[in-house]
Design a protein around this motif. Structure first.
Motif, PDB file in Angstrom:
ATOM      1  N   ASN A  11      38.785  47.496  46.796  1.00 18.36           N
ATOM      2  CA  ASN A  11      38.519  45.864  46.182  1.00 18.36           C
ATOM      3  C   ASN A  11      39.602  45.230  45.665  1.00 18.36           C
ATOM      4  O   ASN A  11      39.127  44.281  45.016  1.00 18.36           O
ATOM      5  N   GLU A  13      42.600  43.678  43.656  1.00 17.99           N
ATOM      6  CA  GLU A  13      42.862  43.105  44.136  1.00 17.99           C
ATOM      7  C   GLU A  13      45.824  43.513  43.147  1.00 17.99           C
ATOM      8  O   GLU A  13      46.035  43.608  43.514  1.00 17.99           O
ATOM      9  N   LYS A  15      47.847  45.915  42.402  1.00 20.28           N
ATOM     10  CA  LYS A  15      47.879  47.119  43.241  1.00 20.28           C
ATOM     11  C   LYS A  15      48.254  48.127  41.760  1.00 20.28           C
ATOM     12  O   LYS A  15      48.782  49.849  42.509  1.00 20.28           O
TER      13      LYS A  15
END
Length: 413
Positions: A11, A13, A15
């Motif tokens: 979940n 975002e 990376k």
């Protein structure tokens, strides 16, 4: 459980943050603890930031190269301590405060001069910083931001004086002298002749800026850990100086010059590297825990500072120093060919020693110069740590000893 954790992390975002947390979790599963606290966040800070993949170091958001190109010690000191670059009047006032606060007590000067010559200057410096506390009986009153900030500035101002007294063995070595900048005063404490030359003051100014801060390194962790117990700024900074003295931290620049001297000449570099690799020994000045590309501070020294020093018309460069530089260049060339694909590049310690040798500063004093730059960052972290909700550092351990056992009286007879 690992699959559940992966699902929870999916979940996220960000990376890079996801990869970082995944690596932390994998380490926990494999080893059950985190050796050296590697990659473990221990504090939130806005002082500096590193993007190790792209070789970016910023102070309060400003790239280090821009600061070195455009700013002075006073500018960066103000930035690190107060959060933004100063306007001209603020810079003028800080310079005035630094130069006005550089004096230290005569009894402390006597103690500095009396210290044994065999004591490494870093330990002289750390013990002298602790002595400064004797003239600051209110140093444990830590509740006022402005008071903490002024105390930090006054301590920053006194570090060069400690070095100047020790170097010259003269308690009044700068008596009656005026200085155009704090960097000039610092250089005067080590080399009075070069302090009169703007070129060398400018070079030292940039070198100090490059060393100003470097996120949660070992010495900065020491400042925050000791400071979290509400110990004084003197105890906190003294612990950082002791941390910096180690060859795996600030002491590496001294080791690099020793290594280059032992190699002797550029033609001996290849065999030296082969011998070190065969023996499984570390090559000083290469590699970094955070950077996976060229250390931006090292790159700045290589591209901007060293060409000024080793220009054809430079009177300060003799054949011995030129040979050290040529040997370092050859080592960099071979190292890049051998190790760049492994993301091992020269770090700041690889080049900084050459700059200091050109200033005729003895290797045993190299790390003290490092400290005179890093004191800005240490103090910024000390002040910041007092402003957040302070919680004493108390990490856990995995016990790896005997189970409970008992004393048998017979065996003591």
């Amino acid at each position: 459980m690992l699959s559940q954790i992966k699902e929870a992390l999916s979940n996220l975002e960000n990376k890079k943050l996801k990869e970082k947390y995944m690596q932390i979790i994998i380490t926990m599963f494999e080893k059950g603890y985190f050796p050296g606290l590697e990659n473990i966040p221990v504090a939130k800070s806005s002082v500096s930031n590193i993007d190790g993949e792209n070789g970016l170091l910023t102070f309060r958001g400003y790239p280090i190269q821009e600061l070195a190109n455009n700013c002075s010690y006073e500018d960066v000191c103000f930035l690190l301590l107060k959060g933004d670059l100063p306007i001209p009047q603020e810079k003028k006032e800080l310079k005035k405060q630094l130069l006005a606060s550089k004096g230290i007590d005569s009894k402390i000067k006597e103690t500095i001069i009396s210290m044994n010559d065999n004591l490494h200057p870093m330990y002289m410096l750390s013990s002298s910083v602790l002595q400064l506390q004797s003239n600051d009986p209110k140093c444990f009153d830590l509740d006022q931001y402005t008071v903490n900030l002024n105390r930090a500035i006054q301590l920053i101002a006194k570090l060069p004086t400690i070095m100047g007294v020790y170097q010259t063995q003269n308690p009044e070595f700068a008596q009656g002298k005026t200085f155009d900048s704090f960097a000039q005063y610092i250089l005067y404490c080590f080399n009075q002749e070069l302090a009169a030359k703007p070129k060398w003051v400018n070079i030292l100014d940039k070198l100090l800026i490059l060393h100003g801060d470097h996120t949660m390194n070992n010495s900065t962790f020491s400042v925050r850990a000791v400071g979290s117990s509400k110990a004084s700024i003197y105890a906190s900074i003294s612990s950082a100086i002791n941390s910096l003295s180690g060859p795996l931290h600030g002491g590496a620049n001294e080791k690099v010059i020793k290594m280059l001297t032992e190699i002797g000449a550029p033609e001996n570099v290849e065999s030296y590297i082969q011998e070190q690799l065969k023996a499984g020994e570390k090559i000083m000045g290469l590699g970094h825990r955070v950077y996976r590309t060229y250390d931006p501070r090292a790159l700045y020294l290589k591209e901007e500072i060293l060409p000024q020093i080793f220009a054809e018309d430079s009177p300060e460069v003799n054949s011995k120093l030129e040979n050290l530089y040529n040997t370092a260049q050859k080592m960099e060339e071979i190292a890049l060919n051998k190790f760049a694909d492994k993301k091992i590049f020269p770090n700041i310690d690889f080049w900084s020693g050459l700059v200091l040798r050109a200033m005729k500063i003895e290797p045993k004093y190299f790390t003290t110069i490092f400290a005179l730059g890093r004191i800005m960052g240490w103090c910024a972290h000390w002040v910041e740590n007092l402003e957040v909700k302070n919680k004493i550092f108390r990490p856990n351990q995995l016990y790896d000893g005997f189970n409970t056992r008992h004393v048998l009286r017979d065996q003591l007879k």
